[in-house]
Design an enzyme around this catalytic site. Structure first.
Site, PDB file in Angstrom:
ATOM      1  N   SER A 165       0.839  -1.191   0.000  1.00 33.67           N
ATOM      2  CA  SER A 165       0.000   0.000   0.000  1.00 33.67           C
ATOM      3  C   SER A 165       0.881   1.250   0.000  1.00 33.67           C
ATOM      4  CB  SER A 165      -0.963  -0.051   1.195  1.00 33.67           C
ATOM      5  OG  SER A 165      -1.972   0.910   1.080  1.00 33.67           O
ATOM      6  N   ASP A 258      -9.707  -3.664  -5.553  1.00 32.31           N
ATOM      7  CA  ASP A 258      -8.789  -2.735  -4.892  1.00 32.31           C
ATOM      8  C   ASP A 258      -8.759  -1.445  -5.700  1.00 32.31           C
ATOM      9  OD1 ASP A 258      -6.486  -1.339  -3.910  1.00 32.31           O
ATOM     10  OD2 ASP A 258      -5.578  -3.225  -3.289  1.00 32.31           O
ATOM     11  N   HIS A 288      -8.483  -4.481  -0.839  1.00 26.75           N
ATOM     12  CA  HIS A 288      -7.226  -3.923  -0.355  1.00 26.75           C
ATOM     13  C   HIS A 288      -6.852  -4.548   0.996  1.00 26.75           C
ATOM     14  CE1 HIS A 288      -4.061  -0.930  -0.569  1.00 26.75           C
ATOM     15  NE2 HIS A 288      -4.275  -0.610   0.694  1.00 26.75           N
TER      16      HIS A 288
END
Length: 316
Positions: A165, A258, A288
């Site tokens: 991320s 995502d 995610h």
């Protein structure tokens, strides 16, 4: 159809539980201090047993020139002798959340399963510390790690960089800094569903609005805080890099549900076009960080197995 209907059913169960406790997800908490405390509290509530196969040590090392020192947590397999591959680990959290403690379990697992020394960096967060503070902290820690490879038992010729991320975006940004400054040579990079495009223009950035884990509104907010009113450069938003040559071989994975899906696929394609050996996995039904929220799901086990295999191959 809601994008929630596209999520792997087994992976959705803990997501539904989270949203039951916290409607709207973490980004529904407007105050960043309270949001961080909520995330830390939920992470602390997870019962993760100590791994007897791994030792941990925290060290304070110099930060960027003229800036505060930074903390690195060093993980080493118990009983390992000689030099081992090294993995420089950058935690996630959208540039505004997260810390070394929150990803202690993942860093420990990678150390154990790959058989590598893992060095996890505690970097400053926005909005208090906007770009370039986070990426400069990450780069300073990488430089220290490479300079002290012998002391750490790391083979400097087998040094990878990993992050998910925000940590994935910082992984690429740090690799770009290392390339452009003639810094540490990196064998491999593994940016996992990286946060790399501040523009929020891709189809997936418009699709993901109600999943509850890093939706569009939260991403727009985080980028605004991270950039602090300044124009982004390639080290903040790596999709803006015009030249991707000279970066290390890469492994990228991202889920179909995502927000970062399309920017990550496009970036992987650009790496390949620049001649960078790149492995890309798009995981159907994954949202995610679903492999963290739904760690026991079969999909999550497949995701982690591919990552561990790729790290072992790259650092063999």
């Amino acid at each position: 159809m809601s994008r929630l209907d596209l999520i792997d059913p087994e992976s959705r169960t803990p997501l539904d539980a989270l949203l039951g406790m916290l409607p709207g997800g973490f980004n529904a908490i407007p105050d960043i201090v309270q949001r961080r405390a909520t995330v830390q509290g939920m992470m602390a509530a997870l019962d993760v047993p100590d791994n007897p196969n791994v030792t941990k040590e925290d060290r304070t090392v110099p930060g960027p020139d003229g800036e505060p020192d930074i903390m690195l947590r060093i993980y080493r397999p118990v009983g390992a002798s000689g030099t081992l591959p090294g993995i420089y680990y950058i935690h996630g959290g959208g540039m505004i959340l997260g810390d070394v403690d929150g990803e202690d379990a993942n860093a420990t697992m990678i150390c154990d399963q790959v058989g590598a020394v893992v060095v996890s960096v505690e970097y400053r967060l926005a909005p208090e510390h906007p770009h370039p503070a986070p990426v400069e902290d990450c780069y300073a820690g990488l430089v220290w790690t490479a300079k002290n490879a012998a002391d750490l038992g790391i083979d400097p010729g087998r040094l990878a960089i990993y992050g998910a991320s925000a940590g994935g975006g910082l992984t690429i940004g740090t690799a770009l800094l290392a390339r452009d400054r003639g810094g540490p040579a990196l064998t491999f990079m593994m940016p996992i569903y990286p946060m790399i495009d501040d523009r929020n223009e891709t189809p997936s950035s418009h699709e993901i609005t109600d999943v509850g884990i890093w939706d569009r509104a939260g991403n727009i907010e985080a980028w605004a805080w991270y950039l602090g009113g300044k124009d982004p450069d390639q080290y903040a938003a790596p999709t803006r890099a015009e030249d991707l040559s000279g970066l290390p071989p890469a492994f990228i994975d991202v889920g179909t549900v995502d927000l970062f899906r399309d920017e990550d696929i496009a970036f992987a394609q650009r790496l390949m076009q620049a001649g960078i050996p790149t492995e890309l996995h798009v995981n159907p039904g994954s949202y995610h960080a679903s492999e963290t929220f739904a760690a026991e799901a079969a999909l999550s086990r497949r995701i982690w197995a591919r990552r561990i295999d790729a790290l072992k191959r790259a650092l063999a």
